[in-house]
Design a protein around this motif. Sequence first.
Motif, PDB file in Angstrom:
ATOM      1  N   LYS A 186      39.950  37.202  46.552  1.00 17.94           N
ATOM      2  CA  LYS A 186      39.878  36.500  45.276  1.00 17.94           C
ATOM      3  C   LYS A 186      41.072  36.876  44.404  1.00 17.94           C
ATOM      4  CE  LYS A 186      34.814  36.911  45.316  1.00 17.94           C
ATOM      5  NZ  LYS A 186      33.650  37.478  44.586  1.00 17.94           N
ATOM      6  N   ARG A 187      41.469  35.942  43.550  1.00 19.94           N
ATOM      7  CA  ARG A 187      42.491  36.264  42.559  1.00 19.94           C
ATOM      8  C   ARG A 187      41.952  37.281  41.551  1.00 19.94           C
ATOM      9  NH1 ARG A 187      47.029  35.603  43.367  1.00 19.94           N
ATOM     10  NH2 ARG A 187      47.458  33.376  43.062  1.00 19.94           N
ATOM     11  N   GLY A 188      40.708  37.056  41.099  1.00 24.66           N
ATOM     12  CA  GLY A 188      40.108  37.948  40.119  1.00 24.66           C
ATOM     13  C   GLY A 188      39.495  37.169  38.974  1.00 24.66           C
ATOM     14  N   ARG A 189      38.995  37.901  38.000  1.00 23.41           N
ATOM     15  CA  ARG A 189      38.338  37.283  36.857  1.00 23.41           C
ATOM     16  C   ARG A 189      39.226  37.397  35.627  1.00 23.41           C
ATOM     17  NH1 ARG A 189      32.582  36.873  36.848  1.00 23.41           N
ATOM     18  NH2 ARG A 189      32.339  38.154  34.980  1.00 23.41           N
ATOM     19  N   GLU A 240      32.258  46.192  29.151  1.00 24.51           N
ATOM     20  CA  GLU A 240      31.641  47.303  29.888  1.00 24.51           C
ATOM     21  C   GLU A 240      31.016  46.813  31.186  1.00 24.51           C
ATOM     22  OE1 GLU A 240      28.910  49.096  27.202  1.00 24.51           O
ATOM     23  OE2 GLU A 240      30.453  50.182  26.072  1.00 24.51           O
ATOM     24  N   LYS A 241      30.302  45.697  31.105  1.00 21.16           N
ATOM     25  CA  LYS A 241      29.700  45.126  32.308  1.00 21.16           C
ATOM     26  C   LYS A 241      30.778  44.710  33.303  1.00 21.16           C
ATOM     27  CE  LYS A 241      25.303  43.471  30.372  1.00 21.16           C
ATOM     28  NZ  LYS A 241      24.465  42.272  30.069  1.00 21.16           N
ATOM     29  N   GLU A 242      31.885  44.180  32.775  1.00 15.93           N
ATOM     30  CA  GLU A 242      32.980  43.771  33.665  1.00 15.93           C
ATOM     31  C   GLU A 242      33.593  44.973  34.366  1.00 15.93           C
ATOM     32  OE1 GLU A 242      35.069  40.983  35.677  1.00 15.93           O
ATOM     33  OE2 GLU A 242      33.512  40.595  34.169  1.00 15.93           O
ATOM     34  N   SER A 243      33.716  46.072  33.648  1.00 16.97           N
ATOM     35  CA  SER A 243      34.303  47.279  34.241  1.00 16.97           C
ATOM     36  C   SER A 243      33.406  47.877  35.312  1.00 16.97           C
ATOM     37  CB  SER A 243      34.584  48.320  33.159  1.00 16.97           C
ATOM     38  OG  SER A 243      33.380  48.888  32.669  1.00 16.97           O
ATOM     39  N   GLN A 244      32.116  47.560  35.255  1.00 15.60           N
ATOM     40  CA  GLN A 244      31.167  48.084  36.236  1.00 15.60           C
ATOM     41  C   GLN A 244      31.047  47.203  37.473  1.00 15.60           C
ATOM     42  OE1 GLN A 244      27.621  48.447  33.854  1.00 15.60           O
ATOM     43  NE2 GLN A 244      28.514  50.040  32.542  1.00 15.60           N
ATOM     44  N   ARG A 245      31.687  46.045  37.448  1.00 11.29           N
ATOM     45  CA  ARG A 245      31.669  45.168  38.601  1.00 11.29           C
ATOM     46  C   ARG A 245      32.526  45.737  39.730  1.00 11.29           C
ATOM     47  NH1 ARG A 245      30.175  39.707  37.882  1.00 11.29           N
ATOM     48  NH2 ARG A 245      31.573  39.175  39.593  1.00 11.29           N
ATOM     49  N   HIS A 249      35.454  45.128  41.934  1.00 14.48           N
ATOM     50  CA  HIS A 249      36.632  44.277  41.991  1.00 14.48           C
ATOM     51  C   HIS A 249      37.438  44.513  43.267  1.00 14.48           C
ATOM     52  CE1 HIS A 249      36.283  42.992  37.714  1.00 14.48           C
ATOM     53  NE2 HIS A 249      35.784  44.204  37.536  1.00 14.48           N
ATOM     54  N   SER A 250      36.815  45.104  44.262  1.00 17.36           N
ATOM     55  CA  SER A 250      37.553  45.490  45.467  1.00 17.36           C
ATOM     56  C   SER A 250      38.114  44.294  46.226  1.00 17.36           C
ATOM     57  CB  SER A 250      36.660  46.327  46.390  1.00 17.36           C
ATOM     58  OG  SER A 250      35.495  45.603  46.762  1.00 17.36           O
ATOM     59  N   THR A 251      37.519  43.118  46.078  1.00 19.69           N
ATOM     60  CA  THR A 251      38.022  41.928  46.777  1.00 19.69           C
ATOM     61  C   THR A 251      38.925  41.071  45.892  1.00 19.69           C
ATOM     62  OG1 THR A 251      36.055  40.635  46.186  1.00 19.69           O
ATOM     63  CG2 THR A 251      35.989  41.861  48.277  1.00 19.69           C
ATOM     64  N   SER A 252      39.306  41.594  44.730  1.00 16.67           N
ATOM     65  CA  SER A 252      40.130  40.835  43.774  1.00 16.67           C
ATOM     66  C   SER A 252      41.533  41.417  43.671  1.00 16.67           C
ATOM     67  CB  SER A 252      39.484  40.853  42.392  1.00 16.67           C
ATOM     68  OG  SER A 252      38.222  40.215  42.404  1.00 16.67           O
ATOM     69  N   ASP A 253      42.493  40.547  43.352  1.00 16.71           N
ATOM     70  CA  ASP A 253      43.875  40.972  43.163  1.00 16.71           C
ATOM     71  C   ASP A 253      44.062  41.761  41.876  1.00 16.71           C
ATOM     72  OD1 ASP A 253      44.685  39.595  45.456  1.00 16.71           O
ATOM     73  OD2 ASP A 253      45.184  37.773  44.339  1.00 16.71           O
ATOM     74  N   CYS A 254      43.421  41.302  40.792  1.00 16.39           N
ATOM     75  CA  CYS A 254      43.699  41.872  39.479  1.00 16.39           C
ATOM     76  C   CYS A 254      42.634  41.433  38.484  1.00 16.39           C
ATOM     77  CB  CYS A 254      45.074  41.438  38.985  1.00 16.39           C
ATOM     78  SG  CYS A 254      45.299  39.659  38.801  1.00 16.39           S
ATOM     79  N   LEU A 255      42.808  41.853  37.234  1.00 18.90           N
ATOM     80  CA  LEU A 255      41.907  41.470  36.143  1.00 18.90           C
ATOM     81  C   LEU A 255      42.735  41.027  34.949  1.00 18.90           C
ATOM     82  CD1 LEU A 255      38.894  41.634  34.873  1.00 18.90           C
ATOM     83  CD2 LEU A 255      39.809  43.682  33.772  1.00 18.90           C
ATOM     84  N   VAL A 256      42.245  40.011  34.245  1.00 17.86           N
ATOM     85  CA  VAL A 256      42.887  39.539  33.017  1.00 17.86           C
ATOM     86  C   VAL A 256      41.859  39.562  31.886  1.00 17.86           C
ATOM     87  CG1 VAL A 256      43.869  37.522  31.839  1.00 17.86           C
ATOM     88  CG2 VAL A 256      44.618  38.116  34.154  1.00 17.86           C
ATOM     89  N   THR A 267      39.452  55.854  36.186  1.00 16.73           N
ATOM     90  CA  THR A 267      38.209  56.620  36.157  1.00 16.73           C
ATOM     91  C   THR A 267      37.010  55.723  35.911  1.00 16.73           C
ATOM     92  OG1 THR A 267      39.349  58.594  35.349  1.00 16.73           O
ATOM     93  CG2 THR A 267      36.963  58.481  35.002  1.00 16.73           C
ATOM     94  N   ASN A 268      37.127  54.832  34.929  1.00 15.04           N
ATOM     95  CA  ASN A 268      35.990  53.998  34.549  1.00 15.04           C
ATOM     96  C   ASN A 268      35.811  52.769  35.425  1.00 15.04           C
ATOM     97  OD1 ASN A 268      35.104  55.520  32.231  1.00 15.04           O
ATOM     98  ND2 ASN A 268      36.936  54.803  31.176  1.00 15.04           N
ATOM     99  N   CYS A 269      36.880  52.346  36.084  1.00 16.78           N
ATOM    100  CA  CYS A 269      36.797  51.160  36.949  1.00 16.78           C
ATOM    101  C   CYS A 269      37.613  51.413  38.215  1.00 16.78           C
ATOM    102  CB  CYS A 269      37.305  49.932  36.201  1.00 16.78           C
ATOM    103  SG  CYS A 269      37.030  48.375  37.089  1.00 16.78           S
ATOM    104  N   PRO A 270      37.111  52.269  39.108  1.00 17.88           N
ATOM    105  CA  PRO A 270      37.891  52.654  40.296  1.00 17.88           C
ATOM    106  C   PRO A 270      38.243  51.500  41.219  1.00 17.88           C
ATOM    107  CG  PRO A 270      35.612  53.428  40.449  1.00 17.88           C
ATOM    108  CD  PRO A 270      35.808  52.960  39.047  1.00 17.88           C
ATOM    109  N   SER A 271      37.459  50.417  41.204  1.00 14.50           N
ATOM    110  CA  SER A 271      37.775  49.292  42.096  1.00 14.50           C
ATOM    111  C   SER A 271      39.013  48.521  41.651  1.00 14.50           C
ATOM    112  CB  SER A 271      36.576  48.347  42.222  1.00 14.50           C
ATOM    113  OG  SER A 271      36.263  47.746  40.985  1.00 14.50           O
ATOM    114  N   LEU A 272      39.516  48.815  40.427  1.00 13.35           N
ATOM    115  CA  LEU A 272      40.766  48.221  39.960  1.00 13.35           C
ATOM    116  C   LEU A 272      41.927  49.216  39.991  1.00 13.35           C
ATOM    117  CD1 LEU A 272      39.678  46.003  36.924  1.00 13.35           C
ATOM    118  CD2 LEU A 272      40.677  45.207  39.083  1.00 13.35           C
TER     119      LEU A 272
END
Length: 255
Positions: free
Chosen positions: A20-23, A75-80, A82-89, A120-125
């Motif tokens: 995925k590109r990401g959210r 906060e909810k977004e940071s807990q998702r 994101h391992s299958t995503s390129d990045c976050l915007v 630390t707070n969002c290791p998948s990113l």
Amino acid sequence: MDQKWTALLEDIAYDMTHQKRGRAILINNENFDNHKQRKGTDVDAKRIQKCFIELGFEVVRKNDKKVSEMMNLLEKESQRDHSTSDCLVVIILSHGEEGRVFGTDYAVHLDQLTTLFDSTNCPSLAGKPKLFFIQACRGTDFDDGVVVKSDDEPDGIGMDSHGFALDQDFLLAFATVNGYYSWRNRKNGSWFIQALCDVFSRHSNTLDLLSMMTRVNNSVAFTYQSSQSTGGKKQIPCMISKLTKDLYFTPKSKR
């Protein structure tokens, strides 16, 4: 593509080949408890939502959110995962002041939002780009007597770039430099968002992100000027980059 070139790209460019590109989280604040309505922001929101959808993002748009709602959303977004995503915007269209952005009720320090997505707070990113686009003023308080009677008006209350707790792989792109207004037209939206979407639509298949942002700066600086009734004011965006590689929005292959 040969293995040597592939290895070179891995060294100098972010991996944009995930599933995925990401959210893209879009917070669009127009109506406030104690500040002037941001007329024209819906034009920005519609335009930038379309832009990032075209780049392959899943855009989540939220309108008129209080600080607690903004924090809860991110906060909810940071807990998702994101391992299958390129990045976050994260895109925030709002008022701002002294290192803060406004919810519809009061302001929150920007570093409280960015740190939600550090390693630390969002290791998948971790190791992936986290891009923040902020459409707001960074200068003199609008409520202290800056009166604008045309369709062009300053976009908020002010914001300072000091004190951000930024991890690597973050980019913060601001509509204007510290201490100055960011202009927004009631009919056409803000100069910054107009320029950003135009540049991205033209060059996202060929240029890296920082090169595109330079063109955004050029467009805002030389294309736009406020009406004569406001003194023919100008504007220049700026950014804080802790990106460690080039970022190309490589088109996703159709599955």
